[in-house]
Write a protein that holds these residues in place. Structure first.
Motif, PDB file in Angstrom:
ATOM      1  N   ALA A 177      -3.765  -2.369   3.026  1.00  0.00           N
ATOM      2  CA  ALA A 177      -3.441  -1.858   1.688  1.00  0.00           C
ATOM      3  C   ALA A 177      -2.350  -0.797   1.811  1.00  0.00           C
ATOM      4  O   ALA A 177      -2.404   0.059   2.696  1.00  0.00           O
ATOM      5  CB  ALA A 177      -4.683  -1.264   1.021  1.00  0.00           C
ATOM      6  N   ILE A 178      -1.372  -0.847   0.912  1.00  0.00           N
ATOM      7  CA  ILE A 178      -0.297   0.147   0.901  1.00  0.00           C
ATOM      8  C   ILE A 178      -0.149   0.655  -0.530  1.00  0.00           C
ATOM      9  O   ILE A 178      -0.186  -0.135  -1.486  1.00  0.00           O
ATOM     10  CB  ILE A 178       1.051  -0.441   1.369  1.00  0.00           C
ATOM     11  CG1 ILE A 178       0.914  -1.122   2.737  1.00  0.00           C
ATOM     12  CG2 ILE A 178       2.116   0.653   1.443  1.00  0.00           C
ATOM     13  CD1 ILE A 178       2.198  -1.747   3.252  1.00  0.00           C
ATOM     14  N   GLY A 179       0.024   1.975  -0.686  1.00  0.00           N
ATOM     15  CA  GLY A 179       0.181   2.501  -2.041  1.00  0.00           C
ATOM     16  C   GLY A 179       0.504   3.978  -2.078  1.00  0.00           C
ATOM     17  O   GLY A 179       0.585   4.653  -1.045  1.00  0.00           O
ATOM     18  N   ASN A 180       0.661   4.478  -3.294  1.00  0.00           N
ATOM     19  CA  ASN A 180       1.058   5.858  -3.564  1.00  0.00           C
ATOM     20  C   ASN A 180      -0.195   6.722  -3.717  1.00  0.00           C
ATOM     21  O   ASN A 180      -0.565   7.124  -4.824  1.00  0.00           O
ATOM     22  CB  ASN A 180       1.911   5.882  -4.839  1.00  0.00           C
ATOM     23  CG  ASN A 180       2.430   7.260  -5.184  1.00  0.00           C
ATOM     24  OD1 ASN A 180       2.538   8.134  -4.330  1.00  0.00           O
ATOM     25  ND2 ASN A 180       2.755   7.465  -6.464  1.00  0.00           N
ATOM     26  N   LEU A 201      -7.090   7.178  -5.492  1.00  0.00           N
ATOM     27  CA  LEU A 201      -6.404   7.379  -6.754  1.00  0.00           C
ATOM     28  C   LEU A 201      -4.902   7.321  -6.497  1.00  0.00           C
ATOM     29  O   LEU A 201      -4.396   7.929  -5.557  1.00  0.00           O
ATOM     30  CB  LEU A 201      -6.780   8.731  -7.354  1.00  0.00           C
ATOM     31  CG  LEU A 201      -8.255   8.924  -7.724  1.00  0.00           C
ATOM     32  CD1 LEU A 201      -8.503  10.358  -8.174  1.00  0.00           C
ATOM     33  CD2 LEU A 201      -8.680   7.952  -8.801  1.00  0.00           C
ATOM     34  N   GLY A 202      -4.194   6.589  -7.328  1.00  0.00           N
ATOM     35  CA  GLY A 202      -2.760   6.400  -7.128  1.00  0.00           C
ATOM     36  C   GLY A 202      -2.419   5.092  -6.430  1.00  0.00           C
ATOM     37  O   GLY A 202      -1.284   4.645  -6.448  1.00  0.00           O
ATOM     38  N   ASN A 203      -3.436   4.451  -5.803  1.00  0.00           N
ATOM     39  CA  ASN A 203      -3.205   3.185  -5.098  1.00  0.00           C
ATOM     40  C   ASN A 203      -3.178   1.979  -6.022  1.00  0.00           C
ATOM     41  O   ASN A 203      -2.739   0.895  -5.621  1.00  0.00           O
ATOM     42  CB  ASN A 203      -4.288   2.951  -4.041  1.00  0.00           C
ATOM     43  CG  ASN A 203      -3.976   3.624  -2.719  1.00  0.00           C
ATOM     44  OD1 ASN A 203      -4.715   4.481  -2.270  1.00  0.00           O
ATOM     45  ND2 ASN A 203      -2.872   3.245  -2.099  1.00  0.00           N
ATOM     46  N   SER A 204      -3.691   2.123  -7.243  1.00  0.00           N
ATOM     47  CA  SER A 204      -3.765   0.966  -8.123  1.00  0.00           C
ATOM     48  C   SER A 204      -2.402   0.329  -8.343  1.00  0.00           C
ATOM     49  O   SER A 204      -1.411   1.004  -8.578  1.00  0.00           O
ATOM     50  CB  SER A 204      -4.337   1.366  -9.484  1.00  0.00           C
ATOM     51  OG  SER A 204      -5.723   1.234  -9.489  1.00  0.00           O
ATOM     52  N   GLY A 205      -2.384  -1.000  -8.280  1.00  0.00           N
ATOM     53  CA  GLY A 205      -1.145  -1.739  -8.444  1.00  0.00           C
ATOM     54  C   GLY A 205      -0.451  -2.050  -7.145  1.00  0.00           C
ATOM     55  O   GLY A 205       0.490  -2.852  -7.109  1.00  0.00           O
ATOM     56  N   GLY A 206      -0.894  -1.445  -6.052  1.00  0.00           N
ATOM     57  CA  GLY A 206      -0.286  -1.703  -4.753  1.00  0.00           C
ATOM     58  C   GLY A 206      -0.787  -3.009  -4.157  1.00  0.00           C
ATOM     59  O   GLY A 206      -1.790  -3.575  -4.591  1.00  0.00           O
ATOM     60  N   PRO A 207      -0.106  -3.508  -3.131  1.00  0.00           N
ATOM     61  CA  PRO A 207      -0.467  -4.803  -2.556  1.00  0.00           C
ATOM     62  C   PRO A 207      -1.593  -4.724  -1.542  1.00  0.00           C
ATOM     63  O   PRO A 207      -1.722  -3.760  -0.791  1.00  0.00           O
ATOM     64  CB  PRO A 207       0.833  -5.239  -1.874  1.00  0.00           C
ATOM     65  CG  PRO A 207       1.443  -3.944  -1.428  1.00  0.00           C
ATOM     66  CD  PRO A 207       1.115  -2.946  -2.501  1.00  0.00           C
ATOM     67  N   GLY A 259       3.032  -0.156  -7.081  1.00  0.00           N
ATOM     68  CA  GLY A 259       3.454  -1.502  -7.434  1.00  0.00           C
ATOM     69  C   GLY A 259       4.188  -2.110  -6.261  1.00  0.00           C
ATOM     70  O   GLY A 259       4.373  -1.465  -5.219  1.00  0.00           O
ATOM     71  N   PHE A 260       4.632  -3.358  -6.411  1.00  0.00           N
ATOM     72  CA  PHE A 260       5.390  -3.986  -5.332  1.00  0.00           C
ATOM     73  C   PHE A 260       6.393  -4.965  -5.921  1.00  0.00           C
ATOM     74  O   PHE A 260       6.153  -5.614  -6.941  1.00  0.00           O
ATOM     75  CB  PHE A 260       4.475  -4.679  -4.318  1.00  0.00           C
ATOM     76  CG  PHE A 260       3.496  -5.660  -4.906  1.00  0.00           C
ATOM     77  CD1 PHE A 260       3.792  -7.017  -4.962  1.00  0.00           C
ATOM     78  CD2 PHE A 260       2.269  -5.229  -5.386  1.00  0.00           C
ATOM     79  CE1 PHE A 260       2.887  -7.930  -5.490  1.00  0.00           C
ATOM     80  CE2 PHE A 260       1.354  -6.140  -5.920  1.00  0.00           C
ATOM     81  CZ  PHE A 260       1.678  -7.496  -5.969  1.00  0.00           C
TER      82      PHE A 260
END
Length: 310
Positions: free
Chosen positions: A216-219, A264-270, A137-138
């Motif tokens: 793209a940035i995420g977990n 996987l895990g990137n969903s919701g990132g900016p 998320g962000f």
């Protein structure tokens, strides 16, 4: 999947349609004549038409603009990541579950045969916190408003927590789940007495162009927080039928297609432009393809933000 932990994101694409090309009548006549004269195959001819129809003057202007600024693309990406990363968060869903004999004692059949142990034996008991899922998320405001995907947080009976860039953990409250879009808005309380939380600026997804550089940035995989990938906008206004976990398929309309790696895990990132503005929310991938991902345009979420902030 690792242990009991699952990754309900990104959605896995199952079907999609996209934009097509259109030419005027005069272009078709000219194309037919050129093809006949040059003796090109259909595929070679189409490649040539696409190449020669590119807006060369605009490309020159953009290159000149970048050169005048004196900043390379690499320097721009590094600057964006440095500024944006502190506002990108990991979101985890957990549940407290019984351990040892207590797990068996919760079931009537086992309780009948483990009566003595269930009565308070030292062989077991207590609870453990099990991580069920992880996403991204962000933060969009210093008071802790967070954007993510609805499928990241839509887990019955789960407690949600947000882990910030400095590895601090905050309990999260769901303010909104959009009934029509894969969008959710969360809230965490920033530390008292500080300047608030770092946040990202929202861009204008209507101004996004095919071919522009994005970040793209995420977990990633729920393990590698603030993982960065870079790519381009591969297409616009895509329509996607997506599904994930045991959830019902969901239709995502007019999403941005990108070749930036979305795991996987990137969903919701900016999804960010080179000005550091959010232009999309990373949401879905095609599982068996190479780098075909989709992001919900950020303009889609702006009405939802107004609902929770006014």
């Amino acid at each position: 999947m690792r242990g009991n932990k699952s990754y309900p994101q990104p959605w896995i694409h199952t079907n999609f349609t996209g934009e097509g090309y259109s030419f005027t009548h005069m272009k078709r006549l000219l194309a037919a004549q050129l093809k006949s004269v040059l003796g090109l195959t259909t595929s070679a001819f189409l490649a040539m038409i696409i190449a020669i129809s590119m807006p060369l003057s605009r490309t020159v202007e953009l290159k000149a603009s970048a050169q005048q600024a004196g900043i390379s693309e690499e320097e721009s990406v590094i600057a964006v990541v440095s500024a944006a990363a502190p506002a990108v968060v990991s979101i985890v869903a957990t549940r407290h579950e019984p351990i040892g004999w207590q797990r068996g004692c919760a079931h009537p059949l086992f309780r009948e045969y483990l009566e003595k142990e269930c009565a308070g034996s030292k062989l077991g008991g207590g609870e453990t916190e099990t991580e069920l899922a992880a996403g991204s998320g962000f933060i969009i405001s210093s008071n802790g408003i967070i954007i993510t995907n609805k499928h990241v947080v839509d887990i019955p009976g789960a407690d949600l927590a947000v882990i910030t860039h400095d590895n601090k953990r905050y309990p999260a409250t769901v303010l909104l789940k959009d009934p029509e879009q894969d969008i959710a808005i969360l809230k965490i309380d920033p530390p008292a007495g500080g300047d608030g939380l770092p946040s990202l600026q929202l861009g204008d997804s209507e101004s996004v162009q095919t071919g522009q550089t994005i970040i793209a940035i995420g977990n990633a995989l729920g393990q590698f927080s603030n993982t960065v990938s870079k790519g381009i906008v591969s297409g616009l206004a895509r329509s996607v039928l997506a599904s994930g976990n045991a959830g019902a398929p969901e239709y995502l309309d007019r999403v941005i297609q990108t070749d930036a790696a979305i795991n996987l895990g990137n969903s919701g990132g900016p999804l960010l432009n080179l000005s550091g503005q959010v232009i999309g929310i990373n949401t879905a991938i095609i599982q068996d393809a190479q780098n075909i991902g989709f992001a919900i345009p950020i303009n889609t979420v702006k009405d939802d933000i107004k609902r929770v902030t006014r």
